[in-house]
Write a protein that holds these residues in place. Structure first.
Motif, PDB file in Angstrom:
ATOM      1  N   LYS A  19       0.823  -1.209   0.000  1.00  0.00           N
ATOM      2  CA  LYS A  19       0.000   0.000   0.000  1.00  0.00           C
ATOM      3  C   LYS A  19       0.860   1.263   0.000  1.00  0.00           C
ATOM      4  O   LYS A  19       0.498   2.264  -0.646  1.00  0.00           O
ATOM      5  CB  LYS A  19      -0.941  -0.014   1.204  1.00  0.00           C
ATOM      6  CG  LYS A  19      -2.016  -1.091   1.091  1.00  0.00           C
ATOM      7  CD  LYS A  19      -2.923  -1.107   2.309  1.00  0.00           C
ATOM      8  CE  LYS A  19      -4.013  -2.163   2.174  1.00  0.00           C
ATOM      9  NZ  LYS A  19      -4.908  -2.204   3.349  1.00  0.00           N
ATOM     10  N   TRP A  21       3.833   1.440  -1.370  1.00  0.00           N
ATOM     11  CA  TRP A  21       4.370   1.499  -2.729  1.00  0.00           C
ATOM     12  C   TRP A  21       3.337   2.081  -3.697  1.00  0.00           C
ATOM     13  O   TRP A  21       3.660   2.929  -4.543  1.00  0.00           O
ATOM     14  CB  TRP A  21       4.792   0.105  -3.169  1.00  0.00           C
ATOM     15  CG  TRP A  21       5.233   0.019  -4.599  1.00  0.00           C
ATOM     16  CD1 TRP A  21       6.382   0.496  -5.141  1.00  0.00           C
ATOM     17  CD2 TRP A  21       4.498  -0.592  -5.677  1.00  0.00           C
ATOM     18  NE1 TRP A  21       6.426   0.233  -6.494  1.00  0.00           N
ATOM     19  CE2 TRP A  21       5.291  -0.444  -6.844  1.00  0.00           C
ATOM     20  CE3 TRP A  21       3.289  -1.264  -5.755  1.00  0.00           C
ATOM     21  CZ2 TRP A  21       4.884  -0.931  -8.084  1.00  0.00           C
ATOM     22  CZ3 TRP A  21       2.873  -1.746  -6.996  1.00  0.00           C
ATOM     23  CH2 TRP A  21       3.664  -1.577  -8.126  1.00  0.00           C
ATOM     24  N   LEU A  22       2.086   1.645  -3.554  1.00  0.00           N
ATOM     25  CA  LEU A  22       1.027   2.184  -4.398  1.00  0.00           C
ATOM     26  C   LEU A  22       0.828   3.681  -4.151  1.00  0.00           C
ATOM     27  O   LEU A  22       0.638   4.462  -5.097  1.00  0.00           O
ATOM     28  CB  LEU A  22      -0.280   1.438  -4.138  1.00  0.00           C
ATOM     29  CG  LEU A  22      -0.349  -0.005  -4.643  1.00  0.00           C
ATOM     30  CD1 LEU A  22      -1.577  -0.708  -4.073  1.00  0.00           C
ATOM     31  CD2 LEU A  22      -0.375  -0.042  -6.166  1.00  0.00           C
ATOM     32  N   ALA A  23       0.877   4.083  -2.894  1.00  0.00           N
ATOM     33  CA  ALA A  23       0.729   5.504  -2.570  1.00  0.00           C
ATOM     34  C   ALA A  23       1.865   6.316  -3.176  1.00  0.00           C
ATOM     35  O   ALA A  23       1.642   7.421  -3.700  1.00  0.00           O
ATOM     36  CB  ALA A  23       0.681   5.688  -1.053  1.00  0.00           C
ATOM     37  N   ARG A  25       3.588   5.584  -5.866  1.00  0.00           N
ATOM     38  CA  ARG A  25       3.318   5.647  -7.302  1.00  0.00           C
ATOM     39  C   ARG A  25       2.298   6.743  -7.610  1.00  0.00           C
ATOM     40  O   ARG A  25       2.469   7.521  -8.558  1.00  0.00           O
ATOM     41  CB  ARG A  25       2.787   4.300  -7.811  1.00  0.00           C
ATOM     42  CG  ARG A  25       3.815   3.200  -7.964  1.00  0.00           C
ATOM     43  CD  ARG A  25       3.176   1.995  -8.651  1.00  0.00           C
ATOM     44  NE  ARG A  25       2.695   2.353  -9.978  1.00  0.00           N
ATOM     45  CZ  ARG A  25       3.339   2.091 -11.112  1.00  0.00           C
ATOM     46  NH1 ARG A  25       4.515   1.465 -11.078  1.00  0.00           N
ATOM     47  NH2 ARG A  25       2.815   2.445 -12.281  1.00  0.00           N
ATOM     48  N   GLN A  26       1.245   6.799  -6.814  1.00  0.00           N
ATOM     49  CA  GLN A  26       0.210   7.810  -7.025  1.00  0.00           C
ATOM     50  C   GLN A  26       0.787   9.209  -6.856  1.00  0.00           C
ATOM     51  O   GLN A  26       0.527  10.113  -7.673  1.00  0.00           O
ATOM     52  CB  GLN A  26      -0.939   7.572  -6.042  1.00  0.00           C
ATOM     53  CG  GLN A  26      -2.022   8.635  -6.035  1.00  0.00           C
ATOM     54  CD  GLN A  26      -3.029   8.481  -7.157  1.00  0.00           C
ATOM     55  OE1 GLN A  26      -2.701   7.956  -8.221  1.00  0.00           O
ATOM     56  NE2 GLN A  26      -4.245   8.946  -6.933  1.00  0.00           N
ATOM     57  N   THR A  61      -3.240  11.690  -0.241  1.00  0.00           N
ATOM     58  CA  THR A  61      -2.459  10.463  -0.352  1.00  0.00           C
ATOM     59  C   THR A  61      -1.321  10.448   0.658  1.00  0.00           C
ATOM     60  O   THR A  61      -1.030   9.405   1.268  1.00  0.00           O
ATOM     61  CB  THR A  61      -1.906  10.309  -1.777  1.00  0.00           C
ATOM     62  OG1 THR A  61      -2.978  10.411  -2.724  1.00  0.00           O
ATOM     63  CG2 THR A  61      -1.231   8.956  -1.957  1.00  0.00           C
ATOM     64  N   ARG A  65      -0.781   7.783   3.822  1.00  0.00           N
ATOM     65  CA  ARG A  65       0.400   6.976   4.170  1.00  0.00           C
ATOM     66  C   ARG A  65       0.633   6.979   5.673  1.00  0.00           C
ATOM     67  O   ARG A  65       0.958   5.944   6.266  1.00  0.00           O
ATOM     68  CB  ARG A  65       1.638   7.514   3.452  1.00  0.00           C
ATOM     69  CG  ARG A  65       1.662   7.292   1.961  1.00  0.00           C
ATOM     70  CD  ARG A  65       3.003   7.642   1.372  1.00  0.00           C
ATOM     71  NE  ARG A  65       3.439   9.001   1.722  1.00  0.00           N
ATOM     72  CZ  ARG A  65       4.546   9.577   1.252  1.00  0.00           C
ATOM     73  NH1 ARG A  65       5.333   8.918   0.415  1.00  0.00           N
ATOM     74  NH2 ARG A  65       4.864  10.806   1.603  1.00  0.00           N
ATOM     75  N   ASP A 389      -2.402   7.435 -10.984  1.00  0.00           N
ATOM     76  CA  ASP A 389      -1.489   6.388 -11.433  1.00  0.00           C
ATOM     77  C   ASP A 389      -2.306   5.174 -11.852  1.00  0.00           C
ATOM     78  O   ASP A 389      -3.206   4.743 -11.117  1.00  0.00           O
ATOM     79  CB  ASP A 389      -0.534   6.011 -10.302  1.00  0.00           C
ATOM     80  CG  ASP A 389       0.345   4.837 -10.674  1.00  0.00           C
ATOM     81  OD1 ASP A 389       1.237   5.021 -11.518  1.00  0.00           O
ATOM     82  OD2 ASP A 389       0.101   3.737 -10.141  1.00  0.00           O
ATOM     83  N   TYR A 392      -2.212   2.265  -9.205  1.00  0.00           N
ATOM     84  CA  TYR A 392      -2.941   2.685  -8.004  1.00  0.00           C
ATOM     85  C   TYR A 392      -4.444   2.673  -8.264  1.00  0.00           C
ATOM     86  O   TYR A 392      -5.232   2.172  -7.446  1.00  0.00           O
ATOM     87  CB  TYR A 392      -2.482   4.083  -7.600  1.00  0.00           C
ATOM     88  CG  TYR A 392      -3.150   4.650  -6.371  1.00  0.00           C
ATOM     89  CD1 TYR A 392      -2.546   4.534  -5.124  1.00  0.00           C
ATOM     90  CD2 TYR A 392      -4.374   5.319  -6.447  1.00  0.00           C
ATOM     91  CE1 TYR A 392      -3.148   5.063  -3.986  1.00  0.00           C
ATOM     92  CE2 TYR A 392      -4.980   5.843  -5.329  1.00  0.00           C
ATOM     93  CZ  TYR A 392      -4.367   5.716  -4.095  1.00  0.00           C
ATOM     94  OH  TYR A 392      -4.970   6.239  -2.971  1.00  0.00           O
ATOM     95  N   SER A 393      -4.844   3.215  -9.410  1.00  0.00           N
ATOM     96  CA  SER A 393      -6.251   3.278  -9.760  1.00  0.00           C
ATOM     97  C   SER A 393      -6.838   1.880  -9.925  1.00  0.00           C
ATOM     98  O   SER A 393      -7.949   1.600  -9.461  1.00  0.00           O
ATOM     99  CB  SER A 393      -6.437   4.072 -11.056  1.00  0.00           C
ATOM    100  OG  SER A 393      -7.805   4.149 -11.408  1.00  0.00           O
ATOM    101  N   TYR A 396      -7.352   0.444  -6.311  1.00  0.00           N
ATOM    102  CA  TYR A 396      -8.276   1.067  -5.363  1.00  0.00           C
ATOM    103  C   TYR A 396      -9.586   1.590  -5.956  1.00  0.00           C
ATOM    104  O   TYR A 396     -10.631   1.519  -5.308  1.00  0.00           O
ATOM    105  CB  TYR A 396      -7.601   2.260  -4.674  1.00  0.00           C
ATOM    106  CG  TYR A 396      -6.600   1.912  -3.616  1.00  0.00           C
ATOM    107  CD1 TYR A 396      -6.994   1.324  -2.413  1.00  0.00           C
ATOM    108  CD2 TYR A 396      -5.250   2.189  -3.785  1.00  0.00           C
ATOM    109  CE1 TYR A 396      -6.079   1.023  -1.427  1.00  0.00           C
ATOM    110  CE2 TYR A 396      -4.321   1.888  -2.802  1.00  0.00           C
ATOM    111  CZ  TYR A 396      -4.736   1.316  -1.624  1.00  0.00           C
ATOM    112  OH  TYR A 396      -3.830   1.017  -0.643  1.00  0.00           O
TER     113      TYR A 396
END
Length: 415
Positions: A19, A21-23, A25-26, A61, A65, A389, A392-393, A396
């Motif tokens: 999560k 890592w995804l944040a 990226r976003q 975002t 985190r 991203d 990410y999209s 989520y």
């Protein structure tokens, strides 16, 4: 500690890293695209509005985190840190019966969790939302909402907790099936009762007074074969500048609700297109499919809990020394999201699929161009980023990214 402890910590760590890592990226993707409006929106959204949406997304975002790390630490504290064991010992000292102690334990644990998360809610409402011009909530309204929520938890939560623990104790080895039936029935009751009983405690709902718009909407409803208990306007502007529209209720108790902020933003033809999209969810039976999906998932979860409740390693691996029905239920509710994170992108994919289907229905019943204009206005007014991203999209987002959704609708404008 046992082997399950390490499995739990490994799953929690992997979930947290994923999560975060995804944040990241976003954050990177939105920041890189902040300086230019996407070509598909260049003539519809000004650069300053695009940058406001980017900044709003970046702020939320980054805040997310921090919350991720905080909640992960809290989970460890509740389990391996001995928080649940300490709280349970405190209630056990009163010498109450097992069900009464269990109810007190469950309600107090959820209240404490809500209090521990309160600083983030306050910061989001009175700092982030205020900074970007969305907050309309006064401190008095905020405190009043908290008091109502706490009261509802007691009025609804205490009987439900008591019934759940009684079934677990008295109904034999198939308690999980009976509990599932109780929970399913209660969920359906809440879907039916929410519009008339719960929602008015927090917002004022007034009948739509614009006769021309009401006739236009009623004509659409008649064409689509949809019957409701009325078209209502909600005073969403009392708490927020965000706008939306939704259906609520089920059976003969369905209502159509527009935020007053949305009605101030959209033209009549755009409102009709937004409503046609929502009707698409009804006609394509998306609500029923989601209810059935959640019921099946809850049945599988309770069946799993029916097995775990007999396993001593389940309790000991999560920091609890004395097994009990209420601790098994609480541990399962707290820990299961760590092991079911893989379901998130699957559920998101199905949700986006439903959104495309509802858009197609709206294009057939109204005008795709009207829906595109409405969506663009809603993206702008709600500061929704146009450049999320992709990964990410996909993980989520319940709705397709703005460029993808508008491109899809654009192919329907000529049909």
């Amino acid at each position: 500690m046992n082997n399950f402890t390490w499995i739990f910590l490994l799953a929690l760590g992997a979930s947290l890293i994923l999560k975060l890592w995804l944040a990241q990226r976003q954050i990177r993707h939105v920041a890189e695209n902040r300086g230019q409006v996407p070509d598909a929106f260049a003539d519809k959204i000004q650069l300053d509005a695009h940058q406001k949406a980017a900044d709003y997304t970046l702020t939320n975002t980054r805040q997310g985190r921090i919350e991720l790390i905080y909640n992960s630490l809290l989970l460890v504290g509740w389990t391996l840190g001995g928080g649940l064991q300490w709280l349970d010992n405190s209630w056990q000292q009163l010498g109450w019966g097992s069900i009464t102690t269990g109810v007190a334990m469950l309600i107090s644990a959820f209240l404490i969790m809500a209090i521990l998360e309160l600083p983030f809610t306050i910061y989001h409402t009175f700092v982030i939302e205020e900074r970007f011009g969305f907050n309309r909530t006064t401190p008095a309204t905020f405190v009043g909402d908290l008091a109502k929520q706490a009261l509802l938890m007691l009025i609804i939560g205490v009987p439900m907790a008591w019934a759940a623990l009684w079934l677990m104790q008295e109904s034999g080895g198939l308690w999980w099936l009976y509990l599932w039936l109780l929970w399913s029935g209660f969920s359906l009751l809440m879907l039916w009762a929410y519009p008339a009983v719960i929602a008015p405690l927090f917002n004022k709902f007034s009948p739509l007074e614009d006769d021309t718009l009401q006739k236009r909407i009623q004509s659409l409803l008649n064409r689509c074969g949809f019957k409701s208990q009325g078209i209502f306007v909600m005073d969403g502007s009392r708490r927020s500048g965000h706008g939306n529209a939704y259906f609520t209720g089920m059976g003969q108790n369905k209502r159509i609700v527009f935020f007053d902020t949305l009605l101030k933003t959209l033209e009549a033809d755009e409102i009709e297109a937004v409503l046609a999209h929502e009707l698409g969810h009804f006609k394509r039976k998306h609500v029923q499919k989601r209810i059935i999906t959640m019921m099946l998932l809850s049945l599988a979860g309770l069946a799993l809990l029916g097995w775990l409740i007999e396993q001593s390693w389940f309790y000991q691996g999560l920091g609890v020394q004395q097994a009990s029905n209420h601790l098994a239920l609480l541990l399962f509710l707290l820990v299961s999201p760590v092991f079911t994170v893989f379901l998130q992108p699957i559920m998101s994919w199905f949700s986006r699929k439903h959104e495309f289907e509802a858009d197609d229905y709206a294009a057939a019943q109204s005008d795709a161009a009207d829906l595109i204009r409405a969506l663009v206005k809603m993206y702008r007014e709600n500061a929704s980023t146009l450049t999320p991203d992709p990964v990410y999209s996909a993980f989520y987002d319940s709705h397709p990214p703005a460029p993808v959704r508008v491109a899809h609708l654009s192919t329907r404008t000529a049909s």
